[in-house]
Design an enzyme around this catalytic site. Structure first.
Site, PDB file in Angstrom:
ATOM      1  N   GLU A  41     -33.348 104.094  -8.521  1.00  0.00           N
ATOM      2  CA  GLU A  41     -32.608 104.238  -7.271  1.00  0.00           C
ATOM      3  C   GLU A  41     -33.345 103.569  -6.115  1.00  0.00           C
ATOM      4  O   GLU A  41     -32.727 102.932  -5.254  1.00  0.00           O
ATOM      5  CB  GLU A  41     -32.380 105.724  -6.964  1.00  0.00           C
ATOM      6  CG  GLU A  41     -31.337 106.386  -7.821  1.00  0.00           C
ATOM      7  CD  GLU A  41     -29.966 105.760  -7.641  1.00  0.00           C
ATOM      8  OE1 GLU A  41     -29.564 105.515  -6.481  1.00  0.00           O
ATOM      9  OE2 GLU A  41     -29.301 105.501  -8.646  1.00  0.00           O
ATOM     10  N   CYS A 196     -15.091  96.438  -6.883  1.00  0.00           N
ATOM     11  CA  CYS A 196     -14.834  96.529  -5.435  1.00  0.00           C
ATOM     12  C   CYS A 196     -15.983  95.863  -4.680  1.00  0.00           C
ATOM     13  O   CYS A 196     -16.689  96.481  -3.883  1.00  0.00           O
ATOM     14  CB  CYS A 196     -14.686  98.000  -5.031  1.00  0.00           C
ATOM     15  SG  CYS A 196     -14.025  98.239  -3.361  1.00  0.00           S
ATOM     16  N   CYS A 203      -9.136  93.602  -7.280  1.00  0.00           N
ATOM     17  CA  CYS A 203      -8.285  94.787  -7.089  1.00  0.00           C
ATOM     18  C   CYS A 203      -7.394  95.071  -8.292  1.00  0.00           C
ATOM     19  O   CYS A 203      -7.098  96.237  -8.593  1.00  0.00           O
ATOM     20  CB  CYS A 203      -7.433  94.615  -5.830  1.00  0.00           C
ATOM     21  SG  CYS A 203      -8.397  94.590  -4.301  1.00  0.00           S
ATOM     22  N   CYS A 206      -8.997  97.459 -10.690  1.00  0.00           N
ATOM     23  CA  CYS A 206      -9.531  98.698 -10.137  1.00  0.00           C
ATOM     24  C   CYS A 206      -8.743  99.905 -10.645  1.00  0.00           C
ATOM     25  O   CYS A 206      -7.497  99.920 -10.561  1.00  0.00           O
ATOM     26  CB  CYS A 206      -9.490  98.657  -8.614  1.00  0.00           C
ATOM     27  SG  CYS A 206     -10.073 100.175  -7.833  1.00  0.00           S
ATOM     28  N   CYS A 212      -5.145 103.023  -3.033  1.00  0.00           N
ATOM     29  CA  CYS A 212      -6.136 102.412  -2.142  1.00  0.00           C
ATOM     30  C   CYS A 212      -5.466 101.900  -0.874  1.00  0.00           C
ATOM     31  O   CYS A 212      -4.577 101.035  -0.929  1.00  0.00           O
ATOM     32  CB  CYS A 212      -6.858 101.274  -2.853  1.00  0.00           C
ATOM     33  SG  CYS A 212      -8.044 100.403  -1.794  1.00  0.00           S
TER      34      CYS A 212
END
Length: 358
Positions: A41, A196, A203, A206, A212
């Site tokens: 992370e 994205c 798109c 997605c 959205c």
């Protein structure tokens, strides 16, 4: 699970998600190692997965446990980090590991408040650690997730502003499921990284496209709202490559503040004229020549560097006796915390400018 956003995202993740990343290797109890999740992370902040993987593998090969990290010296940690940039992340990582050894039995704490008290761990990083390593229901809000949620919910305004960020956290909290939290956390990061995307989002691929707002209203290029543009200043510097007759280069450790803090780098001067004075304080000089200049871009300014090679110098007595100065023979992959452009310069020096050239 009643949230359709999470349901659709997890179905997509089961088919397209990334489940073979090196920090996802399961522990004997079926979870993930908190140390590896934490390290990944931190490395992934401002850095793409493909870039991080070789650094991550090299890091955990050298420092496989949190205690190993805590007991390592700073030069080892910074050398392993060299090239990833944003070196403050590495110093925070090192300091947090030492705190964990001293206060938490050489493990990362499972309590959110204790995690947030460690250097360099913010709310999103803490949530990612707890969700991915322990399956606890904590949301995340890194850059990829901010982009996904801003587009999905049609959130306008700079995501860095507190009011906008607060709203995005509310959406992140609502969508995070109580089951399969680790998979969901990876899924929403994957969606932002691979579908994205910042430019030219895919798109049609997605899983949440039907609801959205940005796709519906043609706002994918406007959301998230970009920060107001501002001019990036340029700072000029002359870098001094002092090389003695044995091929050793003088390196000096930078101070605790500013960019490249704590790393080993070359002496610097404000101008070519001052370069001779600064170099003369460190060695007896002969000839010098200018090396190819380069520009290195930081987050808030550009560094225009003009390196000068002072070859076959005679080191002055006492210079290398200082703890923050060393005469070192450069070698590929040397284990020293060097900024990436300095490492590149030193690696290329012996090929382009052999020791006996002026």
């Amino acid at each position: 699970m009643s949230d359709q956003f999470a349901e659709r995202l997890l179905r997509w993740f089961d088919r397209h998600g990334r489940r073979d990343l090196p920090w996802q290797q399961p522990t004997p109890d079926g979870g993930r190692d908190a140390y590896r999740v934490w390290l990944s992370e931190v490395m992934l902040q401002q850095t793409q997965v493909a870039t991080v993987i070789p650094y991550f593998n090299r890091f955990v090969e050298t420092l496989p446990t949190l205690r190993d990290l805590a007991e390592a010296d700073e030069d080892t940690v910074l050398a392993l980090w060299s090239g990833l940039g944003y070196y403050r992340r590495a110093r925070f990582l090192h300091a947090a590991a030492q705190r964990c050894v001293a206060e938490h039995g050489s493990t990362l704490p499972r309590a959110i408040d204790a995690l947030l008290a460690l250097p360099g761990i913010g709310r999103s990083t803490a949530g990612a650690i707890l969700a991915q390593s322990h399956g606890l229901r904590f949301p995340i809000l890194d850059g990829n997730v901010k982009r996904v949620l801003a587009r999905y919910h049609g959130v306008h305004g700079d995501p860095g502003k507190s009011t906008v960020e607060k709203l995005l956290w509310e959406h992140a909290e609502r969508h995070t499921p109580a089951q399969r939290t680790a998979d969901y956390t990876q899924a929403i990061m994957d969606l932002g990284a691979t579908v994205c995307t910042r430019s030219q989002p895919r798109c049609d691929d997605c899983p949440v496209r039907e609801d959205c707002v940005a796709r519906r209203d043609g706002l994918t290029t406007e959301l998230p709202t970009p920060k107001p543009g501002k001019r990036t200043p340029t700072r000029q510097t002359v870098m001094l490559v002092l090389r003695d007759t044995e091929g050793r280069i003088l390196l000096e450790r930078r101070g605790p503040q500013g960019v490249w803090a704590g790393l080993w780098s070359l002496p610097e001067a404000a101008s070519p004229e001052e370069a001779w004075r600064v170099a003369g304080q460190r060695a007896r000089l002969g000839d010098a020549c200018a090396l190819p200049s380069f520009i290195h871009v930081f987050s808030h300014y550009k560094l225009a560097a003009e390196p000068w090679l002072f070859d076959c110098v005679a080191p002055l007595a006492g210079v290398a006796d200082q703890a923050e100065a060393r005469w070192i023979a450069p070698s590929p992959g040397m284990q020293l915390g060097l900024p990436a452009p300095i490492r590149t310069l030193l690696d290329s020096l012996s090929e382009s400018y052999p020791k006996d050239s002026p």
